[in-house]
Motif scaffolding. Structure first.
Motif, PDB file in Angstrom:
ATOM      1  N   ILE A 115      72.662 -84.854  22.352  1.00 14.07           N
ATOM      2  CA  ILE A 115      74.225 -84.841  22.127  1.00 14.07           C
ATOM      3  C   ILE A 115      74.693 -85.387  23.238  1.00 14.07           C
ATOM      4  N   GLU A 116      74.562 -85.156  24.578  1.00 16.40           N
ATOM      5  CA  GLU A 116      75.006 -85.679  25.449  1.00 16.40           C
ATOM      6  C   GLU A 116      74.949 -87.217  25.646  1.00 16.40           C
ATOM      7  N   ALA A 117      73.718 -87.708  25.208  1.00 11.49           N
ATOM      8  CA  ALA A 117      73.773 -89.367  25.256  1.00 11.49           C
ATOM      9  C   ALA A 117      74.636 -89.860  24.008  1.00 11.49           C
ATOM     10  N   LEU A 118      74.578 -89.413  22.807  1.00 18.45           N
ATOM     11  CA  LEU A 118      75.250 -89.875  21.756  1.00 18.45           C
ATOM     12  C   LEU A 118      76.799 -89.765  22.146  1.00 18.45           C
ATOM     13  N   GLY A 119      77.406 -88.550  22.606  1.00 15.32           N
ATOM     14  CA  GLY A 119      78.791 -88.454  23.237  1.00 15.32           C
ATOM     15  C   GLY A 119      79.070 -89.683  24.195  1.00 15.32           C
ATOM     16  N   GLY A 120      77.982 -89.855  25.102  1.00 16.77           N
ATOM     17  CA  GLY A 120      78.496 -90.872  26.187  1.00 16.77           C
ATOM     18  C   GLY A 120      78.331 -92.354  25.389  1.00 16.77           C
ATOM     19  N   LEU A 121      77.546 -92.514  24.488  1.00 13.66           N
ATOM     20  CA  LEU A 121      77.595 -93.865  23.852  1.00 13.66           C
ATOM     21  C   LEU A 121      78.603 -94.054  23.080  1.00 13.66           C
ATOM     22  N   MET A 122      79.231 -93.009  22.237  1.00 15.25           N
ATOM     23  CA  MET A 122      80.285 -93.103  21.562  1.00 15.25           C
ATOM     24  C   MET A 122      81.638 -93.337  22.296  1.00 15.25           C
ATOM     25  N   VAL A 178      70.053 -98.362  20.044  1.00 18.20           N
ATOM     26  CA  VAL A 178      69.846 -97.619  21.405  1.00 18.20           C
ATOM     27  C   VAL A 178      68.859 -96.654  21.073  1.00 18.20           C
ATOM     28  N   ASN A 179      67.670 -96.696  21.758  1.00 19.14           N
ATOM     29  CA  ASN A 179      66.853 -95.507  21.597  1.00 19.14           C
ATOM     30  C   ASN A 179      67.228 -94.268  22.755  1.00 19.14           C
ATOM     31  N   ILE A 180      67.137 -93.167  22.044  1.00 17.60           N
ATOM     32  CA  ILE A 180      67.422 -91.969  22.809  1.00 17.60           C
ATOM     33  C   ILE A 180      66.308 -91.096  22.604  1.00 17.60           C
ATOM     34  N   GLY A 181      65.445 -90.958  23.777  1.00 16.50           N
ATOM     35  CA  GLY A 181      64.478 -89.946  23.336  1.00 16.50           C
ATOM     36  C   GLY A 181      63.769 -90.038  24.823  1.00 16.50           C
ATOM     37  N   SER A 182      62.413 -89.888  24.609  1.00 13.43           N
ATOM     38  CA  SER A 182      61.498 -89.724  26.005  1.00 13.43           C
ATOM     39  C   SER A 182      60.862 -90.890  25.857  1.00 13.43           C
ATOM     40  N   THR A 183      60.090 -91.485  26.899  1.00 13.09           N
ATOM     41  CA  THR A 183      59.501 -92.422  26.976  1.00 13.09           C
ATOM     42  C   THR A 183      57.815 -92.109  27.051  1.00 13.09           C
ATOM     43  N   GLU A 184      57.605 -90.849  26.698  1.00 13.22           N
ATOM     44  CA  GLU A 184      56.211 -90.217  26.484  1.00 13.22           C
ATOM     45  C   GLU A 184      55.710 -90.724  25.107  1.00 13.22           C
ATOM     46  N   VAL A 224      55.885 -97.019  21.826  1.00 16.37           N
ATOM     47  CA  VAL A 224      56.275 -96.435  23.312  1.00 16.37           C
ATOM     48  C   VAL A 224      57.752 -96.848  23.248  1.00 16.37           C
ATOM     49  N   PRO A 225      58.458 -95.764  22.983  1.00 18.90           N
ATOM     50  CA  PRO A 225      60.023 -96.177  23.290  1.00 18.90           C
ATOM     51  C   PRO A 225      60.627 -96.723  24.339  1.00 18.90           C
ATOM     52  N   SER A 226      61.365 -97.341  24.410  1.00 19.15           N
ATOM     53  CA  SER A 226      62.101 -97.836  25.648  1.00 19.15           C
ATOM     54  C   SER A 226      63.467 -97.435  25.896  1.00 19.15           C
ATOM     55  N   ILE A 227      64.068 -96.779  26.810  1.00 23.46           N
ATOM     56  CA  ILE A 227      65.263 -96.159  26.949  1.00 23.46           C
ATOM     57  C   ILE A 227      66.136 -96.826  27.750  1.00 23.46           C
ATOM     58  N   GLU A 228      65.673 -98.064  28.211  1.00 23.48           N
ATOM     59  CA  GLU A 228      66.276 -98.986  29.236  1.00 23.48           C
ATOM     60  C   GLU A 228      67.869 -99.189  28.758  1.00 23.48           C
ATOM     61  N   ARG A 229      68.130 -99.665  27.545  1.00 27.78           N
ATOM     62  CA  ARG A 229      69.200 -99.655  27.055  1.00 27.78           C
ATOM     63  C   ARG A 229      70.530 -98.528  27.350  1.00 27.78           C
ATOM     64  N   VAL A 230      69.741 -97.364  27.038  1.00 27.90           N
ATOM     65  CA  VAL A 230      70.797 -96.229  27.177  1.00 27.90           C
ATOM     66  C   VAL A 230      71.013 -95.808  28.664  1.00 27.90           C
ATOM     67  N   LYS A 231      69.985 -96.140  29.536  1.00 30.21           N
ATOM     68  CA  LYS A 231      70.167 -95.855  30.973  1.00 30.21           C
ATOM     69  C   LYS A 231      71.051 -96.893  31.513  1.00 30.21           C
ATOM     70  N   LYS A 232      71.124 -98.239  31.089  1.00 32.07           N
ATOM     71  CA  LYS A 232      72.040 -99.146  31.306  1.00 32.07           C
ATOM     72  C   LYS A 232      73.440 -98.900  31.018  1.00 32.07           C
ATOM     73  N   ASN A 259      73.640 -94.572  31.782  1.00 36.08           N
ATOM     74  CA  ASN A 259      72.943 -93.822  32.964  1.00 36.08           C
ATOM     75  C   ASN A 259      72.456 -92.659  32.332  1.00 36.08           C
ATOM     76  N   TRP A 260      71.889 -92.418  31.387  1.00 39.94           N
ATOM     77  CA  TRP A 260      71.271 -91.317  30.834  1.00 39.94           C
ATOM     78  C   TRP A 260      69.701 -91.562  30.760  1.00 39.94           C
ATOM     79  N   SER A 261      69.353 -90.411  30.950  1.00 40.84           N
ATOM     80  CA  SER A 261      67.708 -90.151  30.662  1.00 40.84           C
ATOM     81  C   SER A 261      67.372 -88.756  30.310  1.00 40.84           C
ATOM     82  N   PRO A 262      66.440 -88.501  29.742  1.00 41.18           N
ATOM     83  CA  PRO A 262      65.955 -87.049  29.024  1.00 41.18           C
ATOM     84  C   PRO A 262      65.974 -85.983  30.243  1.00 41.18           C
TER      85      PRO A 262
END
Length: 97
Positions: free
Chosen positions: A1-8, A18-24, A66-74, A77-80
């Motif tokens: 939710i936090e990531a979606l709000g930030g992206l909007m 944008v991938n939102i999730g874990s890199t696990e 293997v998801p990449s969350i680099e774009r959402v971080k950039k 600045n979000w990470s799980p």
């Protein structure tokens, strides 16, 4: 939710994929095992062939994801903040109410 709000709220994110999730990295089989273990389920995983599951054909699976969350971080600045087991327990708990 936090990531979606930030992206909007971020104009730079418009039109971006944008991938939102874990890199696990986790397989569907491993995910099923984690859900069973985390919920104390008596379920069992039954493996069947792709041909049996998709008799019409046309299904092609990637050998690994293997998801990449680099774009959402950039962008925001979000990470799980939760790991997969925490999320499974949280969802199971909310569904048992």
């Amino acid at each position: 939710i936090e990531a979606l709000g930030g992206l909007m709220a971020n104009k730079s994110a418009e039109g971006q994929v944008v991938n939102i999730g874990s890199t696990e990295e986790v397989s569907i089989f491993q995910l099923a095992e984690k859900v069973i273990a985390s919920t104390d389920s008596k379920s069992v995983v039954k493996k069947i062939s792709y041909d049996q599951a998709y008799p019409q054909g046309g299904f092609e699976d990637m050998s690994r994801r293997v998801p990449s969350i680099e774009r959402v971080k950039k962008l925001i600045n979000w990470s799980p903040t939760q790991n997969l087991e925490d999320i499974i327990r949280s969802v199971a708990k909310s569904k048992s109410k």
